[in-house]
Design an enzyme around this catalytic site. Structure first.
Site, short mmCIF file in Angstrom:
data_model
loop_
_atom_site.label_atom_id
_atom_site.label_comp_id
_atom_site.label_asym_id
_atom_site.label_seq_id
_atom_site.Cartn_x
_atom_site.Cartn_y
_atom_site.Cartn_z
N PHE A 252 32.92 51.43 105.12
CA PHE A 252 33.27 52.07 103.84
C PHE A 252 34.64 51.64 103.33
CE2 PHE A 252 29.99 55.02 102.43
CZ PHE A 252 29.08 54.82 103.46
N CYS A 263 23.84 60.96 95.99
CA CYS A 263 24.55 61.96 96.80
C CYS A 263 26.04 62.09 96.51
CB CYS A 263 24.34 61.65 98.28
SG CYS A 263 22.64 61.92 98.80
N1 LIG Z 1 18.51 60.69 98.95
C1 LIG Z 1 19.36 60.66 99.97
O1 LIG Z 1 19.81 59.59 100.39
C2 LIG Z 1 19.80 61.93 100.64
C3 LIG Z 1 20.46 61.86 101.87
C4 LIG Z 1 20.85 63.04 102.49
C5 LIG Z 1 20.59 64.26 101.88
N2 LIG Z 1 19.97 64.30 100.68
C6 LIG Z 1 19.70 65.61 100.08
O2 LIG Z 1 18.34 65.92 100.29
C7 LIG Z 1 17.82 66.67 99.18
C8 LIG Z 1 16.62 65.97 98.58
O3 LIG Z 1 17.05 64.74 98.06
P1 LIG Z 1 16.02 63.59 97.65
O4 LIG Z 1 16.83 62.39 97.33
O5 LIG Z 1 14.96 63.50 98.68
O6 LIG Z 1 15.42 64.22 96.30
P2 LIG Z 1 14.12 63.77 95.49
O7 LIG Z 1 14.40 64.13 94.09
O8 LIG Z 1 13.80 62.34 95.85
O9 LIG Z 1 12.95 64.67 96.06
C9 LIG Z 1 12.84 66.04 95.87
C10 LIG Z 1 11.36 66.39 95.82
O10 LIG Z 1 11.18 67.80 95.87
C11 LIG Z 1 10.09 68.15 95.06
N3 LIG Z 1 10.14 69.60 94.77
C12 LIG Z 1 10.98 70.25 93.95
N4 LIG Z 1 10.74 71.58 93.98
C13 LIG Z 1 9.73 71.76 94.86
C14 LIG Z 1 9.04 72.92 95.36
N5 LIG Z 1 9.38 74.15 94.96
N6 LIG Z 1 8.04 72.75 96.24
C15 LIG Z 1 7.72 71.51 96.66
N7 LIG Z 1 8.32 70.38 96.23
C16 LIG Z 1 9.33 70.51 95.35
C17 LIG Z 1 10.21 67.23 93.86
O11 LIG Z 1 9.00 67.11 93.15
C18 LIG Z 1 10.65 65.93 94.54
O12 LIG Z 1 9.54 65.12 94.88
C19 LIG Z 1 18.99 66.84 98.22
O13 LIG Z 1 19.62 68.06 98.47
C20 LIG Z 1 19.91 65.69 98.59
O14 LIG Z 1 21.24 65.95 98.28
C21 LIG Z 1 19.56 63.16 100.05
#
Ligand SMILES: NC(=O)c1ccc[n+]([C@@H]2O[C@H](COP(=O)([O-])OP(=O)(O)OC[C@H]3O[C@@H](n4cnc5c(N)ncnc54)[C@H](O)[C@@H]3O)[C@@H](O)[C@H]2O)c1
Length: 434
Positions: A252, A263
């Site tokens: 980093f 994020c």
């Molecule tokens: N993307 C990353 O690299 C990463 C890494 C670590 C942590 N996170 C955290 O993980 C969480 C998810 O991130 P992401 O990137 O996977 O998001 P994303 O937007 O790719 O996926 C979220 C999913 O949840 C679904 N959803 C929403 N409400 C719902 C419900 N009530 N029931 C069922 N499904 C529902 C949406 O349709 C969507 O498919 C966030 O809080 C993010 O900060 C993400």
């Protein structure tokens, strides 16, 4: 074990597929019917190396299924993960917890026997308490525990990160939940993955502290890069010189166009808001977020300067749009601010990205998409390398020079060496180097 994964997005899908690969029986639940339809047909909603194969193998083995029927997914599950999105709330920058609370209410209605509800989404301190209260109010009879288990995977290397994590943080003070979580992650113990048990609030904060620290490290080296440019030093050497010190570490410390992605921007902002609410402001992180915001548009100024002070009516070739390589994620990608600032200055944008074009089309307008890097630079007045995809790491620069109207390359990732570019007759600008 029976696992329900609520939310089949980046984190839910990768985590669900990996848990299935460990031998657990996993149901991924999502409210997005079209996403579920695609997953049931073996079509991935995201680009992530190795994911199609992992999903296919575990679906074939009957350990990984997809549904939009939350009741069916939750019924009989010993662990129910909440992996829904927590984007920035419009207007104030707090984490929008509406998806988390909706999921908690839906889960509460379907609980049968004892279940551990695991928050994998990144959520502010105290969210676990609220989730517990919501479920308890809806179902005073239910037997459950709410655990925080933040996820640290990186997009583009998500499967490796999930299977061989530096640490697994589990926030709970409930002995029964602790046993369930230990059993769930037991297959990783062969690799001696360190489980770190903490209080729930502590686990919630660890995730934000980790992301804020990494964002700070990036922003630090970016500012040092700016200083290098004016004093005639080389930021690559500075980064190496400080990174070899184990107390600092080399990761980093790559100067670039500012951090982006799904994020860091939203999580730094949410931490700032939480800290302000509790009267303990995190001033360093506030500064980091402000410096980073300003940096993305400053990158466009760099391009304009390289184009002799104006891009009006000129064609700018943009190589790379996603916030980093090996993902199609465009969320908060620095490329968005760079492209928009160049368009504001009158530039015609021609862009190429190996995987991100479909997502880019949803956030960028008036962009002409090219077939490949060479098609992209053809006739361009200036090229800007925004994302360091492998496809841009060994371009035939003699070909690039002849295809461009004027051979000017602004390399925001320091992929190339200035001496080499000079030899090839390219007017080359990079970050933090003479
Ligand atoms: N993307 C990353 O690299 C990463 C890494 C670590 C942590 N996170 C955290 O993980 C969480 C998810 O991130 P992401 O990137 O996977 O998001 P994303 O937007 O790719 O996926 C979220 C999913 O949840 C679904 N959803 C929403 N409400 C719902 C419900 N009530 N029931 C069922 N499904 C529902 C949406 O349709 C969507 O498919 C966030 O809080 C993010 O900060 C993400």
């Amino acid at each position: 074990m029976r696992v329900a994964m609520i939310g089949a997005g980046y984190v839910g899908l990768v985590s669900g597929a990996c848990f299935a690969d460990f031998g657990h029986d996993v149901v991924c639940v999502d409210t997005d019917r079209s996403k579920i339809d695609r997953l049931q047909s073996g079509i991935m909603p995201i680009f992530e190396p190795g994911l199609p194969e992992l999903v296919a193998a575990n679906a074939r083995a009957g350990r990984l299924t997809f549904t939009d029927d939350l009741a069916a997914g939750v019924r009989g599950a010993e662990a129910v993960f909440i992996a829904v999105g927590t984007p920035s709330r419009r207007g104030d920058g707090h984490a929008d917890l509406s998806f988390v609370h909706a999921a908690a209410r839906a889960i509460a209605a379907e609980l049968t026997g004892y279940a551990v509800i695991v928050t994998k989404s990144t959520v502010p301190v105290g969210t676990g308490d609220e989730v517990e209260r919501t479920i308890r109010e809806a179902r005073p009879d239910a037997e459950f525990a709410v655990v925080s288990n933040p996820e640290f995977l990186r997009e583009g290397a998500a499967i490796g990160d999930f299977k061989r994590p530096d640490r697994i943080v589990i926030g709970t003070e409930d002995a029964r939940a602790r046993d369930v979580m230990t059993e769930l992650y037991r297959p990783l113990f062969l690799n001696a993955s360190p489980l770190l048990f903490t209080a729930r609030r502590t686990a919630e904060l660890i995730k934000y502290a980790a992301n804020a620290f990494l964002a700070t490290k990036i922003t630090f080296i970016n500012e040092i890069a700016d200083l290098c440019e004016v004093v005639g030093a080389d930021v690559q050497d500075v980064a190496r010189g400080i990174g070899l010190d184990n107390r600092i570490g080399s990761k980093f410390l790559h100067a670039g166009p500012g951090y982006g992605g799904s994020c860091f921007p939203k999580d730094t902002l949410a931490l700032i808001k939480t800290a302000q609410d509790f009267g303990a402001p995190v001033r360093i992180v506030e500064t980091v977020a402000a410096v980073n915001d300003q940096r993305k548009r400053a990158m466009a100024k760099k391009v304009i300067a390289a184009a002799d002070g104006s891009v009006r009516g000129k064609t700018v070739a943009v190589l790379g749009l996603t916030f980093k390589p090996n993902t199609d994620d465009m969320r908060d990608s620095p490329a968005i601010a760079v492209v928009q600032a160049l368009q504001d200055a009158g530039a015609i944008i021609r862009a190429f990205d190996p995987e991100g074009v479909e997502q880019a089309k949803l956030v960028l307008t008036d962009v002409d998409y090219a077939r490949d890097p060479y098609d992209c630079v053809t006739g361009a007045d200036v090229a800007v390398l925004v994302t360091e995809w492998d496809a841009f790491r060994a371009l035939d620069m003699d070909r690039v020079r002849t295809l461009m109207t004027t051979p000017v390359l602004v390399d925001l990732r320091n992929v190339y060496r200035p001496e080499e570019m000079a030899r090839r007759g390219i007017d080359y600008r990079s970050i933090g180097r003479a």
